[in-house]
Every structure is written in C-alpha cells, then in structure tokens.
Design a protein around this motif. Structure first.
Motif, PDB file in Angstrom:
ATOM      1  N   PHE A 192      40.186 -17.841  20.415  1.00 54.07           N
ATOM      2  CA  PHE A 192      40.280 -17.464  19.005  1.00 54.07           C
ATOM      3  C   PHE A 192      39.951 -15.974  18.899  1.00 54.07           C
ATOM      4  O   PHE A 192      38.785 -15.581  18.929  1.00 54.07           O
ATOM      5  N   VAL A 193      40.984 -15.158  18.788  1.00 55.97           N
ATOM      6  CA  VAL A 193      40.813 -13.703  18.850  1.00 55.97           C
ATOM      7  C   VAL A 193      40.833 -13.132  17.431  1.00 55.97           C
ATOM      8  O   VAL A 193      41.888 -12.990  16.813  1.00 55.97           O
ATOM      9  N   ASN A 194      39.651 -12.811  16.925  1.00 49.31           N
ATOM     10  CA  ASN A 194      39.544 -12.234  15.588  1.00 49.31           C
ATOM     11  C   ASN A 194      40.094 -10.812  15.603  1.00 49.31           C
ATOM     12  O   ASN A 194      39.832 -10.034  16.519  1.00 49.31           O
ATOM     13  N   GLN A 195      40.827 -10.477  14.545  1.00 51.03           N
ATOM     14  CA  GLN A 195      41.494  -9.192  14.482  1.00 51.03           C
ATOM     15  C   GLN A 195      40.815  -8.259  13.486  1.00 51.03           C
ATOM     16  O   GLN A 195      40.854  -8.478  12.276  1.00 51.03           O
ATOM     17  N   GLY A 196      40.152  -7.221  14.034  1.00 52.04           N
ATOM     18  CA  GLY A 196      39.679  -6.122  13.207  1.00 52.04           C
ATOM     19  C   GLY A 196      38.359  -6.307  12.502  1.00 52.04           C
ATOM     20  O   GLY A 196      38.017  -5.497  11.632  1.00 52.04           O
ATOM     21  N   GLU A 197      37.583  -7.339  12.841  1.00 52.30           N
ATOM     22  CA  GLU A 197      36.328  -7.565  12.139  1.00 52.30           C
ATOM     23  C   GLU A 197      35.148  -7.492  13.104  1.00 52.30           C
ATOM     24  O   GLU A 197      35.313  -7.416  14.319  1.00 52.30           O
ATOM     25  N   THR A 198      33.953  -7.543  12.541  1.00 45.98           N
ATOM     26  CA  THR A 198      32.747  -7.407  13.340  1.00 45.98           C
ATOM     27  C   THR A 198      32.210  -8.774  13.748  1.00 45.98           C
ATOM     28  O   THR A 198      32.581  -9.806  13.174  1.00 45.98           O
ATOM     29  N   ALA A 199      31.295  -8.745  14.709  1.00 47.18           N
ATOM     30  CA  ALA A 199      30.657  -9.991  15.143  1.00 47.18           C
ATOM     31  C   ALA A 199      29.890 -10.637  14.001  1.00 47.18           C
ATOM     32  O   ALA A 199      29.865 -11.870  13.868  1.00 47.18           O
ATOM     33  N   GLU A 200      29.304  -9.819  13.159  1.00 50.38           N
ATOM     34  CA  GLU A 200      28.551 -10.368  12.021  1.00 50.38           C
ATOM     35  C   GLU A 200      29.470 -11.110  11.064  1.00 50.38           C
ATOM     36  O   GLU A 200      29.142 -12.202  10.574  1.00 50.38           O
ATOM     37  N   ASP A 201      30.637 -10.524  10.768  1.00 50.29           N
ATOM     38  CA  ASP A 201      31.606 -11.193   9.888  1.00 50.29           C
ATOM     39  C   ASP A 201      31.972 -12.563  10.442  1.00 50.29           C
ATOM     40  O   ASP A 201      32.021 -13.555   9.700  1.00 50.29           O
ATOM     41  N   VAL A 202      32.258 -12.610  11.725  1.00 53.80           N
ATOM     42  CA  VAL A 202      32.690 -13.851  12.355  1.00 53.80           C
ATOM     43  C   VAL A 202      31.555 -14.873  12.400  1.00 53.80           C
ATOM     44  O   VAL A 202      31.757 -16.054  12.107  1.00 53.80           O
ATOM     45  N   GLN A 203      30.358 -14.417  12.733  1.00 52.30           N
ATOM     46  CA  GLN A 203      29.211 -15.330  12.812  1.00 52.30           C
ATOM     47  C   GLN A 203      28.912 -15.950  11.457  1.00 52.30           C
ATOM     48  O   GLN A 203      28.598 -17.147  11.356  1.00 52.30           O
ATOM     49  N   VAL A 204      28.981 -15.165  10.417  1.00 53.18           N
ATOM     50  CA  VAL A 204      28.730 -15.681   9.061  1.00 53.18           C
ATOM     51  C   VAL A 204      29.752 -16.761   8.708  1.00 53.18           C
ATOM     52  O   VAL A 204      29.402 -17.819   8.165  1.00 53.18           O
ATOM     53  N   PHE A 205      31.024 -16.506   9.029  1.00 56.36           N
ATOM     54  CA  PHE A 205      32.049 -17.501   8.733  1.00 56.36           C
ATOM     55  C   PHE A 205      31.831 -18.789   9.526  1.00 56.36           C
ATOM     56  O   PHE A 205      31.885 -19.891   8.971  1.00 56.36           O
ATOM     57  N   LEU A 206      31.600 -18.665  10.827  1.00 59.21           N
ATOM     58  CA  LEU A 206      31.428 -19.853  11.665  1.00 59.21           C
ATOM     59  C   LEU A 206      30.215 -20.664  11.212  1.00 59.21           C
ATOM     60  O   LEU A 206      30.259 -21.907  11.202  1.00 59.21           O
ATOM     61  N   SER A 207      29.160 -19.976  10.807  1.00 59.43           N
ATOM     62  CA  SER A 207      27.957 -20.673  10.353  1.00 59.43           C
ATOM     63  C   SER A 207      28.205 -21.385   9.028  1.00 59.43           C
ATOM     64  O   SER A 207      27.829 -22.549   8.855  1.00 59.43           O
ATOM     65  N   SER A 208      28.861 -20.696   8.098  1.00 59.54           N
ATOM     66  CA  SER A 208      29.106 -21.300   6.779  1.00 59.54           C
ATOM     67  C   SER A 208      30.083 -22.462   6.869  1.00 59.54           C
ATOM     68  O   SER A 208      29.977 -23.435   6.118  1.00 59.54           O
ATOM     69  N   ALA A 209      31.037 -22.382   7.805  1.00 60.43           N
ATOM     70  CA  ALA A 209      32.021 -23.451   7.968  1.00 60.43           C
ATOM     71  C   ALA A 209      31.540 -24.544   8.917  1.00 60.43           C
ATOM     72  O   ALA A 209      32.227 -25.560   9.082  1.00 60.43           O
ATOM     73  N   ARG A 210      30.380 -24.328   9.547  1.00 61.52           N
ATOM     74  CA  ARG A 210      29.796 -25.291  10.479  1.00 61.52           C
ATOM     75  C   ARG A 210      30.784 -25.643  11.596  1.00 61.52           C
ATOM     76  O   ARG A 210      31.025 -26.805  11.911  1.00 61.52           O
ATOM     77  N   LEU A 211      31.341 -24.592  12.179  1.00 65.47           N
ATOM     78  CA  LEU A 211      32.326 -24.760  13.240  1.00 65.47           C
ATOM     79  C   LEU A 211      31.689 -24.471  14.593  1.00 65.47           C
ATOM     80  O   LEU A 211      30.925 -23.515  14.740  1.00 65.47           O
ATOM     81  N   SER A 212      32.027 -25.302  15.557  1.00 70.11           N
ATOM     82  CA  SER A 212      31.591 -25.085  16.928  1.00 70.11           C
ATOM     83  C   SER A 212      32.823 -24.818  17.777  1.00 70.11           C
ATOM     84  O   SER A 212      33.597 -25.735  18.082  1.00 70.11           O
ATOM     85  N   LEU A 213      33.015 -23.543  18.129  1.00 66.77           N
ATOM     86  CA  LEU A 213      34.205 -23.131  18.864  1.00 66.77           C
ATOM     87  C   LEU A 213      33.805 -22.456  20.163  1.00 66.77           C
ATOM     88  O   LEU A 213      32.794 -21.749  20.230  1.00 66.77           O
ATOM     89  N   HIS A 214      34.610 -22.647  21.190  1.00 67.61           N
ATOM     90  CA  HIS A 214      34.447 -21.927  22.437  1.00 67.61           C
ATOM     91  C   HIS A 214      35.486 -20.805  22.497  1.00 67.61           C
ATOM     92  O   HIS A 214      36.575 -20.919  21.939  1.00 67.61           O
ATOM     93  N   ASN A 215      35.157 -19.731  23.171  1.00 63.44           N
ATOM     94  CA  ASN A 215      36.074 -18.607  23.376  1.00 63.44           C
ATOM     95  C   ASN A 215      36.460 -17.916  22.071  1.00 63.44           C
ATOM     96  O   ASN A 215      37.632 -17.645  21.802  1.00 63.44           O
TER      97      ASN A 215
END
Length: 266
Positions: A192-215
């Motif tokens: 899952f290759v995020n385009q143009g955002e920061t690690a903080e942006d992605v971490q906040v989304f994954l935490s709020s969506a309660r998603l457990s993803l690898h890679n």
C-alpha cells in the motif's frame, strides 16, 4: 499509458469500439424499410443488455461476497462481469430483435461483430503494451518507521500494488476490502504505497479506521505514480512474479471484483 486523465484505457477502448460499431451500422448502405428501428440503436441495445446480463450472472456467482456489502452491487466499474454471458445474451437479443427486420440483420450483426473484434484487439494491445512498458518501477519508498523499502524487493511473487492517499474517499472506502484480501491470500503480496503524504497522516488514518495492514509504504514525491503514469486514485496494479503488469484498475474495488482479479493473478 494507463489512462486518459482519470479515465482508464480499457474504458476508452470499449467506448471507441462502441462508437465505431454504431457509426458502421448507421452508415451501412442498405435499402430503407418503412418504420424500421435505428441500426445504431440496436447495436447500443445489444451492448447494454449484454452488460446487464453479464453483470447479473457475475453477481449471482459471487453472491456471498456481495451479501457482505450489498451496496457494492452498484459499483459497476469494479470489473465484475461474465464476458461469455454478456456476448451470448447480447447476440441472442440482437437476433430476436431483428427477426422482423431482415434488411437490418447484416448491418447490425456485422457492426456488432466489428465492435467486439475492435474491443478485443484494443484490450490485447493495451495488455501487451502495459506488460512490456509498465514494469514494477524501481521507486524508492520507505515504511512507516522510515526504513528504505524499494519496490523491487517484491519481485519473485505476485504483487498487488495499491496507490492511495488519505484524502481520497474511494481509497478510504476500499481499504478494508484490501486488508481482508491481504489476510485471506498470504501467497500474494500486497503493498500500500501512499502518495505524497507523511507518516503521521497515514498513521492517524490507520488508527482511526482500525486497520491492520502489512507493507504500508510512503512515497513522498509520488514517484511511483509518475513512473506508472497513474493520474487518479485509488489505482490498484496487479503484477506477476516477474514484475510484469497484468492488470490495472483505477477506482474503488469491491470484494467480489478484487477476488475475481486475484484468481487470475495466481
């Protein structure tokens, strides 16, 4: 080339094939009969009925997956169609509709056949071109901890490469579907290759969506999108073990549509 703007190339191909077949049917030289229907209109009706029947059979064959998310039945762009059923039902309806219009039979059936051939040939050309000219890119991405994770490390096994962003609504909606597929298909790699955002942006989304993803990877400069010519998100690319692109899907994926693509990737 993966798309024309946000429109995927397979959609462009089918539209051009349809326009060509309708134009041929309209321009076909034939004697005019009184009160005969439009030949181009009949070609269009054959396509629409064929797609409707092909969609219905696909839904019936994957009913369990659609039952989990009934709304996804309406996601007609997910690639969920039975091609043989679509072709047979479209041709069958055309023959039935032409039973009282013998003067239209040759023009309508030949035009529809030309459209199918153009669509098949265009799809084959695009598939071969993408497989040759759109290999797994040598983009340098990092994981959420900042460790380098080049995409080339995924060669050797089939790979589903998802390009996404947290601001993209369809990306957010399809992520649980991809997460479930990642768990259900351990023999296939998912990145899952995020385009143009920061690690903080992605971490906040994954935490709020309660998603457990690898890679989950970060591509701050969107180099992956640039290398692959992707201009719209979400974009999901399916690579074989040799890093050759087998299929590109632009837009939201349903569970049934994704499962169908994964079966062909194995």
């Amino acid at each position: 080339m993966s798309s024309v703007g946000p429109v995927p190339m397979p959609v462009i191909v089918i539209l051009l094939a349809l326009l060509a077949s309708m134009a041929l049917a309209r321009l076909w030289p034939r004697p005019r009969a009184a009160a005969e229907p439009s030949a181009a209109g009949l070609v269009l009706d054959m396509l629409l009925l064929g797609l409707l029947c092909g969609r219905g059979v696909f839904i019936a064959a994957h009913l369990e997956l659609y039952r989990q998310a009934p709304w996804s039945v309406l996601q007609i762009a997910d690639g969920g169609y039975s091609l043989p059923v679509a072709l047979v039902s479209g041709a069958g309806w055309g023959l039935w509709a032409l039973r009282r219009h013998p003067s239209l039979r040759l023009s309508v059936l030949c035009s529809a056949g030309v459209g199918v051939l153009l669509w098949a040939a265009g799809g084959l050309v695009i598939s071969q071109w993408q497989g040759t000219h759109m290999p797994l890119p040598a983009a340098q991405t990092v994981d959420l901890q900042g460790q380098a994770r080049p995409l080339q490390q995924y060669r050797g096994r089939p790979l589903v490469l998802n390009l996404w962003a947290t601001w993209c609504g369809p990306c957010r909606r399809e992520m649980p579907v991809l997460a479930q597929a990642q768990q259900a298909h351990p023999q296939i790699q998912f990145a899952f290759v995020n385009q143009g955002e920061t690690a903080e942006d992605v971490q906040v989304f994954l935490s709020s969506a309660r998603l457990s993803l690898h890679n989950v990877l970060l591509d701050a400069a969107s180099d992956t999108s640039t290398a692959l010519g992707v201009k719209a998100y979400p974009a999901t690319l399916f690579f074989d073990a040799q890093g050759r692109l087998q299929e590109l899907h632009v837009g939201e994926l349903t569970a049934a549509g994704l499962e169908h693509k994964l079966r062909r990737l194995r």
